[in-house]
Design an enzyme around this catalytic site. Structure first.
Site, PDB file in Angstrom:
ATOM      1  N   ARG A  13      11.259   4.122   3.480  1.00 34.26           N
ATOM      2  CA  ARG A  13      10.742   2.724   4.438  1.00 34.26           C
ATOM      3  C   ARG A  13      11.994   2.109   4.668  1.00 34.26           C
ATOM      4  NH1 ARG A  13       5.621  -0.824   4.640  1.00 34.26           N
ATOM      5  NH2 ARG A  13       4.810   1.272   5.250  1.00 34.26           N
ATOM      6  N   LYS A  61      25.302  -4.069  -1.054  1.00 37.01           N
ATOM      7  CA  LYS A  61      26.800  -4.089  -1.182  1.00 37.01           C
ATOM      8  C   LYS A  61      27.345  -3.258   0.190  1.00 37.01           C
ATOM      9  CE  LYS A  61      26.500  -3.346  -5.999  1.00 37.01           C
ATOM     10  NZ  LYS A  61      26.927  -2.418  -6.894  1.00 37.01           N
ATOM     11  N   HIS A  64       5.011   6.245  11.348  1.00 38.23           N
ATOM     12  CA  HIS A  64       4.583   6.308   9.980  1.00 38.23           C
ATOM     13  C   HIS A  64       3.716   7.236  10.012  1.00 38.23           C
ATOM     14  CE1 HIS A  64       3.205   4.360   6.715  1.00 38.23           C
ATOM     15  NE2 HIS A  64       2.921   3.265   7.245  1.00 38.23           N
ATOM     16  N   ARG A  67       0.943  -1.181  -0.101  1.00 36.36           N
ATOM     17  CA  ARG A  67       0.039   0.067  -0.228  1.00 36.36           C
ATOM     18  C   ARG A  67       0.789   1.255  -0.089  1.00 36.36           C
ATOM     19  NH1 ARG A  67      -3.187  -3.221   1.586  1.00 36.36           N
ATOM     20  NH2 ARG A  67      -1.346  -3.848   2.711  1.00 36.36           N
ATOM     21  N   THR A  68       1.868   1.496   1.159  1.00 40.02           N
ATOM     22  CA  THR A  68       2.555   2.853   1.070  1.00 40.02           C
ATOM     23  C   THR A  68       3.254   2.968  -0.037  1.00 40.02           C
ATOM     24  OG1 THR A  68       2.427   2.154   3.374  1.00 40.02           O
ATOM     25  CG2 THR A  68       4.004   3.974   2.873  1.00 40.02           C
TER      26      THR A  68
HETATM   27  C1  NCD Z   1       1.562  -0.647   8.221  1.00 39.76           C
HETATM   28  C2  NCD Z   1       3.042  -0.486   8.229  1.00 39.76           C
HETATM   29  O1  NCD Z   1       3.756  -0.845   7.525  1.00 39.76           O
HETATM   30  O2  NCD Z   1       3.552  -0.246   9.694  1.00 39.76           O
HETATM   31  N1  NCD Z   1       1.231  -0.747   6.967  1.00 39.76           N
HETATM   32  C3  NCD Z   1       0.682   0.285   6.104  1.00 39.76           C
HETATM   33  O3  NCD Z   1       1.836   0.996   5.940  1.00 39.76           O
HETATM   34  N2  NCD Z   1      -0.408   0.409   5.579  1.00 39.76           N
HETATM   35  C4  NCD Z   1       0.726  -1.422   9.310  1.00 39.76           C
HETATM   36  C5  NCD Z   1       1.243  -2.987   9.309  1.00 39.76           C
HETATM   37  O4  NCD Z   1       2.240  -3.629   8.455  1.00 39.76           O
HETATM   38  O5  NCD Z   1       0.722  -3.480   9.973  1.00 39.76           O
END
Ligand code: NCD
Length: 308
Positions: A101, A80, A129, A51-52
């Site tokens: 991320r 590396k 997040h 999703r993100t």
């Molecule tokens: C969340 C995350 O990555 O922290 N997911 C997301 O970004 N929608 C929640 C999760 O992974 O449980």
């Protein structure tokens, strides 16, 4: 140059502006389709995501920009041994903005300190997040018409769930917010958040283990997945993974206008039967995530409709 590393990087007034922009985008998406023409977004994902990452990419494409990046540490030079600081210096030459991320807490903050372009924290370990929080705030505001005067139940893995940590940080700034923290003892909200955020703001909260008992009090129920990848021990994960399962019987105990949110991915914690309940808002939430990321990219790149 601005980054988004913590949910507190925007003031409440700035957030209001950003959420209003996201709302306008949701109502008139076509109007914004050329705002970022010629701009590039780099997605640097050292940890898996559907999703993100894709919602960031969709957001930039919807604005007329383009995207580049990688979706796992193995497919980047991290394999590396390259540091995040070096990677971001290089990416700054290729793109105008980046979403990162990383499994290590603080990595996007380190990157921001060396970056020539705005850095967005798209999740750092079990820490924060902030763009999920923007998504959650837009969802609540759009569907409830307000961000204050609510009782919010946070349920599941409140220890490792970074979406929960960021949401608490953000919501304490609104009026008359109460939290019900629903988790097994082992997965409670970390003490530093209780002390430095909840107590510091004088926010009312209680910690409970049983979901049914509190269902009727809630205006929002924010369900979360038990974060398997952050457990040291697989047996502990197995013991806790099905601790909460929201089903239609539990939904009968809830207010008629309670909303169920979930950052997704869902594992077992919400039964699929709940999906048809009009109070289930988690798939709408995913759609709002694209609009709010469009608004965020525009804000950090300082582009507006008027410039076109
Ligand atoms: C969340 C995350 O990555 O922290 N997911 C997301 O970004 N929608 C929640 C999760 O992974 O449980």
């Amino acid at each position: 140059m601005r980054h988004l590393i913590s949910p507190l990087d925007f003031s409440v007034e700035e957030l209001d502006k950003l959420l209003s922009l996201a709302k306008d985008i949701s109502e008139n998406p076509k109007k914004y389709s050329k705002c970022c023409e010629g701009k590039k977004l780099a997605t640097l994902f050292y940890e898996p995501s559907t999703r993100t990452r894709l919602s960031f990419e969709a957001a930039m494409l919807n604005l007329g920009g383009s995207v580049l990046g990688f979706s796992s540490a193995d497919s980047s030079s991290a394999a590396k041994g390259e540091s995040v600081s070096d990677t971001i210096r290089v990416i700054s030459c290729y793109a105008d903005i980046c979403a990162m991320r990383h499994p290590k807490e603080g990595a996007p903050m380190v990157a921001a300190s060396k970056s020539g372009i705005p850095v967005i924290n798209a999740g750092d370990g079990g820490h924060q997040h902030p763009t999920q929080t923007l998504t959650d705030l837009l969802t609540i505001k759009a569907l409830k018409g307000k961000l204050g005067n609510m009782t919010i139940g946070l349920c599941g893995d409140l220890k490792f769930g970074r979406t929960v940590h960021s949401l608490i940080h953000s919501l304490v700034r609104y009026e008359n917010i109460k939290f019900v923290l629903i988790s097994p003892k082992e997965l409670r909200v970390p003490d530093y958040i209780k002390e430095d955020v909840l107590d510091e703001h004088g926010v009312e909260y209680k910690e409970v283990e049983n979901l049914e008992d509190v269902m009727g009090e809630l205006d929002i129920l924010y369900m979360t997945r038990v974060q398997r990848e952050r457990f040291f021990n697989e047996d502990d994960y197995i013991r806790m993974k099905d601790f909460y399962i929201l089903d239609t019987a539990k939904m009968q105990l809830a207010k008629d206008d309670m909303l169920v949110l979930h950052p997704l991915p869902r594992v077992n914690e919400i039964s699929v039967d709940v999906d048809d309940d009009p109070r289930a808002a988690y798939f709408k939430q995913a759609q709002y995530g694209v609009y709010v990321r469009m608004a965020l990219i525009m804000t950090l790149l300082e582009v507006s409709l008027d410039e076109q």
